[in-house]
Design an enzyme around this catalytic site. Structure first.
Site, PDB file in Angstrom:
ATOM      1  N   TYR A 204       0.822  -1.204   0.000  1.00 43.01           N
ATOM      2  CA  TYR A 204       0.000   0.000   0.000  1.00 43.01           C
ATOM      3  C   TYR A 204       0.865   1.267   0.000  1.00 43.01           C
ATOM      4  O   TYR A 204       1.846   1.363   0.744  1.00 43.01           O
ATOM      5  CB  TYR A 204      -0.930   0.027   1.212  1.00 43.01           C
TER       6      TYR A 204
ATOM      7  N   LEU B  87     -18.306  -0.347  -0.589  1.00 42.69           N
ATOM      8  CA  LEU B  87     -19.127   0.641  -1.305  1.00 42.69           C
ATOM      9  C   LEU B  87     -18.871   0.577  -2.808  1.00 42.69           C
ATOM     10  O   LEU B  87     -19.170   1.525  -3.539  1.00 42.69           O
ATOM     11  CB  LEU B  87     -18.840   2.056  -0.785  1.00 42.69           C
TER      12      LEU B  87
END
Length: 302
Positions: free
Chosen positions: A55, A214
């Site tokens: 990341y 989402l």
């Protein structure tokens, strides 16, 4: 509202809502500001933080660890998850000629050691294999896991994006029980309902973590027919439940499922994390749950 805890193993409980650190560097926080952000998360019961070595082009773990250095007592109040196995092309590794997966004993151990150093901690609570790989030797993985566990450097292990057979194949070689599988689940993405993973989770009593709950924000800017159907239905149910935003409905849809999904909220905005935590209080009825399912599928149930 305070986030619930959920037990994944005898001595392992995670917060029901997990905070994801994939975009941590994009939030442009100072170490002190990040520390304050972590503390605010803890105050509402979000104590589990999800990382991966890659990341932020291998930079997010260190940023998080630098913030923890400012208040070392916080380490005992949180659970840290991180992942290994993807070797990305990066200026930090100029010798790499192609992105690939590496689940060799040496790379797994080295990745864990690097994550421990970057995160400024003496142990990782849950260490995941980031993706399944076409070149994979479970005996090598087992050797690495055993060493990391026996040394106390990693307490528990899991996987991410594995199918049921991939999960079982690895588990058959391990002394430790894999505690979770981190997969993509959202009203837009029903892949793991279709590939047998959800049924497998129920059978094995595995609590999955849901990344991109989402749908990567695609439901806030619908671009295709499926997304438009879903948004219309989500707005309808939000009105029925007296909710202001559809993200509350999406989190409730996930949290109400009996497999006890742990959504990963990857936002740097505290209000959005609180929205997910508040959704724990939303009681969605079965017909509302299926309205969302049918809207995603585009046809009624058989």
């Amino acid at each position: 509202m305070i986030s619930q805890k959920i037990q994944l193993a005898k001595n392992l409980s995670l917060s029901r809502v997990v905070h994801g650190e994939m975009r941590l560097l994009e939030w442009d926080l100072s170490n002190q500001e990040l520390l304050g952000f972590i503390q605010r998360c803890i105050e509402i019961g979000v104590t589990t933080f999800d990382h991966a070595d890659i990341y932020g082009d291998y930079g997010c773990e260190k940023k998080f660890g630098d913030a923890l250095k400012l208040e070392s007592s916080l380490r005992n109040k949180i659970e840290i998850i991180t992942k290994c196995g993807i070797k990305k092309l990066s200026d930090k590794f100029p010798s790499r000629v192609i992105g690939h997966y590496d689940y060799s004993y040496s790379h797994i151990v080295e990745s864990a050691e690097t994550s421990l150093k970057n995160l400024n901690t003496d142990h990782i609570d849950v260490f995941l294999l980031h993706r399944p790989a076409p070149f994979f030797n479970p005996e090598e993985v087992a050797k690495a896991f055993n060493e990391l566990h026996q040394s106390g450097k990693v307490l528990y292990f899991g996987v991410s994006n594995f199918t049921p057979i991939q999960f079982q194949s690895l588990q058959a070689h391990l002394d430790q029980r894999l505690v979770t599988n981190q997969v993509e689940i959202s009203p837009y993405n029903l892949e793991h309902f279709d590939n047998g993973n959800i049924d497998f989770f129920l059978k094995e009593e595995i609590k999955p973590m849901a990344w991109s709950p989402l749908a990567g924000g695609s439901l806030f800017n619908p671009q295709d027919e499926k997304a438009h159907r879903l948004v219309s239905t989500l707005k309808e149910i939000a009105e029925e439940l007296g909710l202001e935003h559809i993200d509350s409905v999406i989190y409730a849809w996930l949290l109400n499922h009996p497999i006890q999904i742990l959504p990963i909220v990857g936002s740097g905005k505290f209000e959005r994390i609180k929205t997910a935590v508040d959704a724990l209080q939303i009681n969605m009825n079965l017909e509302q749950w299926y309205k969302i399912w049918v809207a995603s599928k585009g046809h009624r149930v058989p």
